[in-house]
Enzyme design. Structure first.
Site, PDB file in Angstrom:
ATOM      1  N   CYS A  36       0.822  -1.214   0.000  1.00 23.07           N
ATOM      2  CA  CYS A  36       0.000   0.000   0.000  1.00 23.07           C
ATOM      3  C   CYS A  36       0.856   1.265   0.000  1.00 23.07           C
ATOM      4  CB  CYS A  36      -0.883   0.038   1.226  1.00 23.07           C
ATOM      5  SG  CYS A  36      -1.848  -1.445   1.466  1.00 23.07           S
ATOM      6  N   ARG A  83       4.939   0.193  -6.022  1.00 26.20           N
ATOM      7  CA  ARG A  83       4.887  -0.622  -4.807  1.00 26.20           C
ATOM      8  C   ARG A  83       3.968  -1.826  -4.957  1.00 26.20           C
ATOM      9  NH1 ARG A  83       6.397   2.699  -0.018  1.00 26.20           N
ATOM     10  NH2 ARG A  83       5.071   1.396   1.271  1.00 26.20           N
ATOM     11  N   TRP A 107      -3.036  -2.720  -1.420  1.00 30.66           N
ATOM     12  CA  TRP A 107      -2.655  -4.100  -1.773  1.00 30.66           C
ATOM     13  C   TRP A 107      -3.376  -4.973  -0.755  1.00 30.66           C
ATOM     14  CZ3 TRP A 107      -0.075  -8.413   0.215  1.00 30.66           C
ATOM     15  CH2 TRP A 107       0.451  -9.310  -0.717  1.00 30.66           C
ATOM     16  N   ASN A 132      -1.631   2.010   6.005  1.00 38.51           N
ATOM     17  CA  ASN A 132      -0.755   0.918   5.555  1.00 38.51           C
ATOM     18  C   ASN A 132      -0.438   0.063   6.769  1.00 38.51           C
ATOM     19  OD1 ASN A 132      -0.674   2.230   3.141  1.00 38.51           O
ATOM     20  ND2 ASN A 132       1.517   2.705   3.186  1.00 38.51           N
ATOM     21  N   GLY A 133      -0.369  -1.237   6.595  1.00 35.62           N
ATOM     22  CA  GLY A 133      -0.038  -2.111   7.719  1.00 35.62           C
ATOM     23  C   GLY A 133      -1.193  -3.042   8.024  1.00 35.62           C
ATOM     24  N   GLU A 138      18.280 -16.961  -8.471  1.00 33.95           N
ATOM     25  CA  GLU A 138      17.863 -15.602  -8.845  1.00 33.95           C
ATOM     26  C   GLU A 138      17.265 -15.591 -10.259  1.00 33.95           C
ATOM     27  OE1 GLU A 138      17.305 -12.753  -7.740  1.00 33.95           O
ATOM     28  OE2 GLU A 138      17.695 -11.282  -9.311  1.00 33.95           O
ATOM     29  N   LYS A 175      13.416 -14.530 -11.033  1.00 30.09           N
ATOM     30  CA  LYS A 175      13.119 -13.400 -11.915  1.00 30.09           C
ATOM     31  C   LYS A 175      12.170 -13.828 -13.033  1.00 30.09           C
ATOM     32  CE  LYS A 175      14.431 -10.939 -10.108  1.00 30.09           C
ATOM     33  NZ  LYS A 175      15.075 -10.204  -9.026  1.00 30.09           N
ATOM     34  N   GLU A 190       8.641 -14.353 -11.549  1.00 23.42           N
ATOM     35  CA  GLU A 190       8.010 -13.097 -11.130  1.00 23.42           C
ATOM     36  C   GLU A 190       7.432 -12.312 -12.292  1.00 23.42           C
ATOM     37  OE1 GLU A 190       9.745 -10.454  -7.767  1.00 23.42           O
ATOM     38  OE2 GLU A 190      11.398 -11.106  -9.015  1.00 23.42           O
ATOM     39  N   HIS A 249      19.549 -36.353  -9.067  1.00 24.92           N
ATOM     40  CA  HIS A 249      18.925 -36.987  -7.896  1.00 24.92           C
ATOM     41  C   HIS A 249      17.402 -36.922  -7.957  1.00 24.92           C
ATOM     42  CE1 HIS A 249      22.761 -37.706  -6.001  1.00 24.92           C
ATOM     43  NE2 HIS A 249      23.118 -36.467  -6.325  1.00 24.92           N
ATOM     44  N   LYS A 257       6.329  -4.203  -4.410  1.00 29.10           N
ATOM     45  CA  LYS A 257       7.760  -3.899  -4.385  1.00 29.10           C
ATOM     46  C   LYS A 257       8.337  -4.064  -2.990  1.00 29.10           C
ATOM     47  CE  LYS A 257      11.726  -2.473  -5.896  1.00 29.10           C
ATOM     48  NZ  LYS A 257      12.523  -3.516  -6.558  1.00 29.10           N
TER      49      LYS A 257
HETATM   50  C1  AGP Z   1      12.841  -9.663  -6.168  1.00 26.20           C
HETATM   51  O1  AGP Z   1      12.786  -9.528  -7.535  1.00 26.20           O
HETATM   52  C2  AGP Z   1      11.559  -9.594  -5.480  1.00 26.20           C
HETATM   53  N1  AGP Z   1      10.643  -8.662  -5.943  1.00 26.20           N
HETATM   54  C3  AGP Z   1      11.561  -9.893  -4.008  1.00 26.20           C
HETATM   55  O2  AGP Z   1      11.930 -11.230  -3.893  1.00 26.20           O
HETATM   56  C4  AGP Z   1      12.459  -9.030  -3.091  1.00 26.20           C
HETATM   57  O3  AGP Z   1      13.791  -9.248  -3.387  1.00 26.20           O
HETATM   58  C5  AGP Z   1      12.135  -9.367  -1.633  1.00 26.20           C
HETATM   59  O4  AGP Z   1      10.791  -9.109  -1.378  1.00 26.20           O
HETATM   60  C6  AGP Z   1      13.007  -8.613  -0.659  1.00 26.20           C
HETATM   61  O5  AGP Z   1      12.821  -7.236  -0.772  1.00 26.20           O
HETATM   62  P1  AGP Z   1      13.814  -6.231  -0.097  1.00 26.20           P
HETATM   63  O6  AGP Z   1      15.133  -6.397  -0.753  1.00 26.20           O
HETATM   64  O7  AGP Z   1      13.211  -4.887  -0.323  1.00 26.20           O
HETATM   65  O8  AGP Z   1      13.882  -6.587   1.353  1.00 26.20           O
END
Ligand code: AGP
Length: 608
Positions: A2, A27, A74, A100-101, A481, A485, A488, A504, A603
């Site tokens: 949010c 965000r 969100w 927010n929260g 990673e 990516k 996502e 395995h 985000k």
């Molecule tokens: C990465 O592409 C993601 N969007 C997500 O995994 C992110 O790295 C994770 O939420 C941690 O966020 P931060 O680095 O802001 O703590």
């Protein structure tokens, strides 16, 4: 997650708020809302979906009010809908809040308020705040907010407006960031600095338990117990242009192209080539204290966790200190052992990730010194840690972390060097490492020159439904990673394994329709990796290799090759990750995904 933006000043608030909301889009959100307060009346609009829907709904309103606030939601409690979107009002429609929260005790409070006759309109936890303030309001809005906040359990960043206080905006924070923007005759409130930097660079970061009462010409910060606070005014270094696309189609692509600078900036002023040394100033530890570190624990989530895992190899090899990398979200639940010699690092781009923050607090509770490796200046992790370092990658707007990942890896390499040189690392190794580190930005640039070819490759693989990402040593975290990516941003299934693990079990899935990304640079594992590549080939598996320039042998074994320059074994992740970022981006574009704001994602993940 949010986002909040609020304004009180002399200009009409409507366009300032809409513009602010657009800056907060990154965000992640599912609905948006706006409210302005004009001549004793609230004008409010909330819509499901994109901010454009909200913009369309208020296009002809032309409100002239100079006080207002807006929100991107969100969903946590209650599905995304117009009704559940913020702002939320009290029963009389005089008071309005954005939040927010998560309010953990909202059900109990809601039941008590319902018994007193309050009518709730949404399924959210947030609405309870509006009714609680209404219940406590006796003409002094600040007092009513204070009294109400003392009843809340959970986390909040809130902003409040009341029609009877037409030039007052109140904001408060507990566990969810709130920033106050300062300018002559106007003030702003926001959940992060992005919507503020086009108006002002002077900001106050509220601390937990603080309340700000702001008018066009004044701001007053106090605690929930009404003790006055003299907050520090911070100057934001980011330029607004840094948070814009600058001609790129997406933030993600722009940010991948900023990876060379992310590595450069992370190193700036921190490595001393002639002495083969590194020095991260903000750690707040002297050399003796650093020498006494017997074990390092790193907590992080998502990409930051994978950077940590690559860092684990670097620190163990160069500094000879055992490193454990823990999912921040699991850290608290396994009763971690923290002894005198343990140093904890929390890595986070946003500095606001709730799981990482919780892990950090747990480590502190157990007596650990916790250092942050953070991108966002002034963020909660940066402020609540005992020291640490900024990666200085600049604003990262795309939901997928790319340049911050490179910045984090660079800092971890510098840390390995700094700890290493305080222990047994010889001068010559230090010098070699610094020299090679310095070449990394240019080497990343040379990989980015292959963007067109990688785009074509991604397009030709866009029909596949599953991918493996395989790597060994410090390139296994890079495989993780790469798979994250791809999932996502393209919503294509991808799994990562250590190269040798495939046989395995997972190898059962291999056929022509299940391609594998094999990360096989010319490092000390090359021969072993080639054997594994042979195993996949023997099963007719399709492969894309990330290999070292000059390795002509590899093209006989795999279907496609992306070459990266040669470097030291433990710095290779800084290079091999770049083609994986580009591949994920281009494949997502080929599939017409919303690359910068992938579905269901936020985000900065500010709930546990
Ligand atoms: C990465 O592409 C993601 N969007 C997500 O995994 C992110 O790295 C994770 O939420 C941690 O966020 P931060 O680095 O802001 O703590």
């Amino acid at each position: 997650m949010c986002g909040i933006v609020g304004y009180v000043g002399k200009r009409p608030a409507q366009s300032i708020l809409l513009d602010g909301l657009k800056k907060l889009e990154y965000r992640g959100y599912d609905s948006a809302g706006i409210v302005v307060c004009d001549k004793g009346q609230l004008h409010l609009e909330k819509t499901l979906g994109k901010i454009e829907n909200l913009e369309r709904a208020i296009k002809n309103k032309n409100w002239q009010s100079t006080l207002g606030m807006a929100h991107t939601r969100w969903a946590t409690h209650g599905k995304p809908s117009d009704r559940n979107a913020h702002p939320h009002t009290d029963c009389k429609g005089e008071l309005v809040i954005v939040h927010n929260g998560i309010i953990e005790n909202y059900q109990k409070l809601k039941q008590a308020l319902q018994k007193k006759g309050h009518q709730f309109k949404s399924e959210t936890d947030s609405e309870v705040i509006a009714h609680l303030i209404e219940e406590n309001y006796r003409g002094d809005l600040g007092a009513a907010v204070r009294q109400s906040l003392s009843r809340l359990e959970g986390t909040y960043g809130i902003a409040v407006i009341h029609v009877k206080h037409p030039d007052v905006l109140i904001a408060a924070r507990k566990g969810s960031p709130v920033v106050i923007g300062l300018k002559e005759n106007e003030h702003f409130v926001a959940s992060d600095v992005t919507p503020l930097v086009s108006h002002t660079k002077d900001v106050i970061y509220l601390e937990d338990g603080e309340i700000a009462e702001i008018t066009p010409s004044s701001y007053h910060i106090s605690t929930i117990n009404n003790e006055k606070r003299e907050p520090a005014i911070n100057h934001v270094e980011w330029e607004i242009a840094e948070a814009e696309k600058q001609g790129y189609d997406h933030y993600m692509l722009k940010e991948i192209f900023e990876e060379p600078d992310a590595a450069r900036n992370a190193m700036l002023g921190r490595v001393i080539p002639e002495e083969g040394l590194a020095h991260l100033g903000g750690l707040n530890m002297n050399d003796d204290e650093m020498r006494e570190v017997k074990r390092i624990v790193i907590v992080a989530c998502g990409s930051a966790l994978y950077a940590a895992r690559a860092g684990e190899y670097m620190i163990e090899k160069y500094a000879d200190i055992p490193v454990e990398v823990e999912y921040a979200s699991e850290f608290r639940y396994r009763d971690p052992v923290i002894d005198q010699g343990t140093l904890v690092f929390a890595i986070s781009q946003s500095g606001e990730t709730a799981d990482t923050l919780a892990a950090m607090k747990e480590a502190k509770r157990k007596g650990a010194r916790v250092l942050g490796i953070v991108n966002v200046v002034g963020s909660t992790i940066a402020r609540e840690s005992d020291g640490g370092t900024y990666i200085h990658a600049g604003p990262e707007i795309g939901v997928a972390s790319t340049k911050a990942f490179t910045g984090q890896l660079t800092i971890l390499a510098i840390l390995a060097l700094q700890f290493g040189r305080l222990k047994n690392m010889p001068f010559s190794t230090g010098q070699k490492l610094v020299k090679e580190l310095k070449t990394i930005p240019q080497k990343i640039e040379s990989i980015l020159e292959q963007d067109k070819a990688i785009k074509q490759l991604a397009e030709s693989y866009a029909q596949y439904k599953n991918f493996f990402f395989l790597g060994r040593g410090a390139n296994y975290p890079i495989a993780l990673e790469g798979a994250l990516k791809l999932k996502e941003v393209s919503y294509v299934h991808a799994e990562a394994y250590p190269m040798a693990e495939l046989k395995h079990g997972p190898i059962a899935l291999i056929d022509r329709n299940f391609p594998s990304f094999v990360i096989v640079p010319k490092d000390s594992y090359y021969e072993k990796n080639i054997s594994n590549v042979q195993e996949i080939k023997a099963r007719d598996g399709r492969m894309i290799a990330v290999a070292t320039k000059g390795d002509s042998n590899i093209s006989n074994l795999v279907d496609e090759v992306i070459y990266v320059p040669k470097t030291l074994d433990l710095l290779i992740p800084l290079l091999t990750v770049v083609p994986l970022h580009l591949f994920a981006y281009h494949l997502a574009v080929a599939l017409k995904r919303d690359v910068d704001k992938p579905r269901n994602l936020a985000k900065s993940v500010t709930v546990e």
